[in-house]
Design an enzyme around this catalytic site. Structure first.
Site, PDB file in Angstrom:
ATOM      1  N   SER A 129      28.380  -3.358 -32.645  1.00 53.28           N
ATOM      2  CA  SER A 129      29.193  -4.142 -33.578  1.00 53.28           C
ATOM      3  C   SER A 129      30.658  -4.190 -33.169  1.00 53.28           C
ATOM      4  O   SER A 129      31.168  -3.275 -32.514  1.00 53.28           O
ATOM      5  CB  SER A 129      29.100  -3.544 -34.981  1.00 53.28           C
ATOM      6  OG  SER A 129      27.790  -3.667 -35.488  1.00 53.28           O
ATOM      7  N   PRO A 131      34.831  -5.658 -34.564  1.00 52.41           N
ATOM      8  CA  PRO A 131      35.590  -5.884 -35.794  1.00 52.41           C
ATOM      9  C   PRO A 131      35.307  -7.223 -36.468  1.00 52.41           C
ATOM     10  O   PRO A 131      35.300  -7.318 -37.696  1.00 52.41           O
ATOM     11  CB  PRO A 131      37.049  -5.794 -35.321  1.00 52.41           C
ATOM     12  CG  PRO A 131      37.004  -4.882 -34.152  1.00 52.41           C
ATOM     13  CD  PRO A 131      35.702  -5.192 -33.467  1.00 52.41           C
ATOM     14  N   GLY A 134      29.266  -8.711 -36.530  1.00 53.19           N
ATOM     15  CA  GLY A 134      28.344  -7.640 -36.854  1.00 53.19           C
ATOM     16  C   GLY A 134      26.913  -7.948 -36.463  1.00 53.19           C
ATOM     17  O   GLY A 134      26.369  -7.372 -35.538  1.00 53.19           O
ATOM     18  N   ILE A 160      31.021   2.540 -34.956  1.00 51.14           N
ATOM     19  CA  ILE A 160      30.217   3.162 -33.913  1.00 51.14           C
ATOM     20  C   ILE A 160      29.973   4.638 -34.220  1.00 51.14           C
ATOM     21  O   ILE A 160      30.891   5.466 -34.170  1.00 51.14           O
ATOM     22  CB  ILE A 160      30.895   3.006 -32.535  1.00 51.14           C
ATOM     23  CG1 ILE A 160      31.250   1.531 -32.289  1.00 51.14           C
ATOM     24  CG2 ILE A 160      29.996   3.558 -31.450  1.00 51.14           C
ATOM     25  CD1 ILE A 160      30.109   0.546 -32.482  1.00 51.14           C
ATOM     26  N   ARG A 273      16.522  15.597 -70.835  1.00 47.57           N
ATOM     27  CA  ARG A 273      17.606  15.220 -71.738  1.00 47.57           C
ATOM     28  C   ARG A 273      17.058  14.734 -73.078  1.00 47.57           C
ATOM     29  O   ARG A 273      16.110  13.942 -73.120  1.00 47.57           O
ATOM     30  CB  ARG A 273      18.442  14.099 -71.088  1.00 47.57           C
ATOM     31  CG  ARG A 273      19.522  13.514 -71.972  1.00 47.57           C
ATOM     32  CD  ARG A 273      20.764  14.403 -72.016  1.00 47.57           C
ATOM     33  NE  ARG A 273      21.720  13.917 -73.007  1.00 47.57           N
ATOM     34  CZ  ARG A 273      22.586  12.930 -72.796  1.00 47.57           C
ATOM     35  NH1 ARG A 273      22.629  12.321 -71.611  1.00 47.57           N
ATOM     36  NH2 ARG A 273      23.424  12.581 -73.739  1.00 47.57           N
ATOM     37  N   GLU A 368      22.125  -2.012 -38.927  1.00 46.67           N
ATOM     38  CA  GLU A 368      20.999  -2.474 -38.087  1.00 46.67           C
ATOM     39  C   GLU A 368      20.565  -3.894 -38.454  1.00 46.67           C
ATOM     40  O   GLU A 368      19.378  -4.230 -38.431  1.00 46.67           O
ATOM     41  CB  GLU A 368      19.819  -1.501 -38.170  1.00 46.67           C
ATOM     42  CG  GLU A 368      20.161  -0.136 -37.617  1.00 46.67           C
ATOM     43  CD  GLU A 368      19.256   0.324 -36.490  1.00 46.67           C
ATOM     44  OE1 GLU A 368      18.501  -0.491 -35.949  1.00 46.67           O
ATOM     45  OE2 GLU A 368      19.338   1.507 -36.153  1.00 46.67           O
TER      46      GLU A 368
END
Length: 383
Positions: A129, A131, A134, A160, A273, A368
């Site tokens: 990837s 900046p 992606g 990374i 609870r 991914e």
């Protein structure tokens, strides 16, 4: 309740699953909150994982690993991520990207780079990837230009894992500009992190998976010898696509482990609870919510384990990997959110496991390949 039972797991993976469960109970779960709050790298737990032969053990036996297959890795992944996603990610990233080299690299590359990772002397990383890019693998702009018997690398990589901690990374970089062959313009390289021109820094504090460290890497005339090219020039896209098919099944396992943790917490809380003179679980609306959580979890787990078999057999692997990753990670988000709702005001307290799980669940739907991209793959590769 036992959500991650063995009944759906192939018999040959039962022993590894039991090892992973014991390790998770002893080393991961008791330390999860501490590492989440401190944001420190869990070096001691990583070392314990190496000693237990549960880190980097997908590496083949000839290079020092156990040669664990996809079923064994998925079984281990479920257990680790149920205990804590951040620590689990650190354990898995210690050998991230190695598969590309031991499947497609030379013997010399494997001996020099893969064996030390399997033996716990080094750790690796994978840099894909950027900046501004992606999920568009064909659009990555970091370049590796041939200059004599070297490649000169320039550009940036982002998000990374182990970009700072790794001894070497597998780098995906542009080596061509053929507009008619968009998928043949990238290659894979081994880049030692002590190479001149390699500069990495940790990305600032994250809201989730804080025990795992990601980096921003800058390459400034970073030179590596031509023998660090993995496979052939222009093969990068295809090598990475194959790698991600296996990786996305593992990420589905991330989702399953996180979802199991959310359901366990919700189940325990609602049965303990009391409100209006009875436990929360006595209310039909809560029972229906818990039932929906179980239905979605079992659906996701069944799909993931079916996808594991399809990917292992290379049977329309991209389609099945994308479906499993999408379903399991989105199930984790949904059940974590429902778990937060059942916990009420207590859900926002940092000390609550459900709060950590809720944050962690939001991450695997992105990495991914964002799930929007997975849906493109599902549609495009539908049989």
């Amino acid at each position: 309740m036992e959500l991650l039972d063995d009944s759906i797991v192939p018999e040959h993976a039962h022993d590894v699953k039991a090892e992973a469960r014991e390790f998770a109970r002893e080393h991961i779960q008791p330390n999860a909150q501490e590492y989440f709050q401190s944001g420190e790298y869990p070096e001691e737990i990583l070392e314990a994982g190496r000693e237990a032969n549960l880190v980097a053990q997908d590496i083949p036996e000839e290079w020092g690993g156990r040669g664990l297959d996809l079923a064994q890795l998925l079984a281990m992944t479920e257990e680790f991520y149920r205990a804590d996603a951040g620590i689990a990610l650190t354990l898995q990233l210690a050998s991230f990207g190695c598969e590309i080299t031991y499947e497609h690299g030379s013997e010399e590359q494997c001996e020099r780079y893969i064996r030390p990772v399997a033996e716990g002397d080094q750790r690796s990383g994978l840099a894909v990837s950027e900046p501004d890019t992606g999920s568009d693998l064909a659009g990555m702009q970091t370049t590796a230009d041939k200059d004599g018997d070297e490649y000169v690398i320039n550009g940036e990589k982002y998000w990374i894992g182990n970009g700072v901690e790794a001894d070497w990374i597998t780098l995906y970089a542009r080596t061509g500009n053929d507009e008619d062959n968009r998928y043949g313009n990238h290659s894979m390289f081994i880049v030692p992190t002590d190479t001149d021109g390699y500069e990495a820094e940790h990305i600032p504090e994250k809201m989730a998976m804080r025990a795992s460290k990601q980096a921003h890497i800058e390459f400034d005339d970073c030179r590596v010898p031509e023998e660090n090219l993995i496979g052939s020039e222009g093969d990068g896209f295809m090598l990475l696509a194959d790698f991600f098919n296996h990786g996305r099944v593992a990420v589905a396992g991330h989702g399953l482990g996180i979802a199991a943790a959310a359901i366990e917490e919700a189940w325990e809380f609602t049965h303990d609870r009391e409100e209006f003179g009875r436990t929360i679980s006595d209310f039909q609306s809560v029972q229906h919510g818990l039932a929906d959580m179980l239905v979605e979890f079992e659906s996701a787990r069944t799909l993931t384990w079916r996808a594991r078999e399809k990917v292992a057999n290379e049977d329309n692997a991209g389609y099945w990997a994308a479906m499993a990753k999408t379903k399991a990670t989105e199930t984790a988000v949904d059940v974590a959110e429902q778990g937060m709702q059942f916990h009420g005001g207590r859900s926002v307290l940092d000390e609550r496991r459900i709060a950590r799980v809720y944050r962690d669940a939001r991450i695997p739907v992105i990495y991914e390949g964002a799930n929007e991209i997975q849906r493109n793959l599902i549609y495009g590769q539908a049989p």
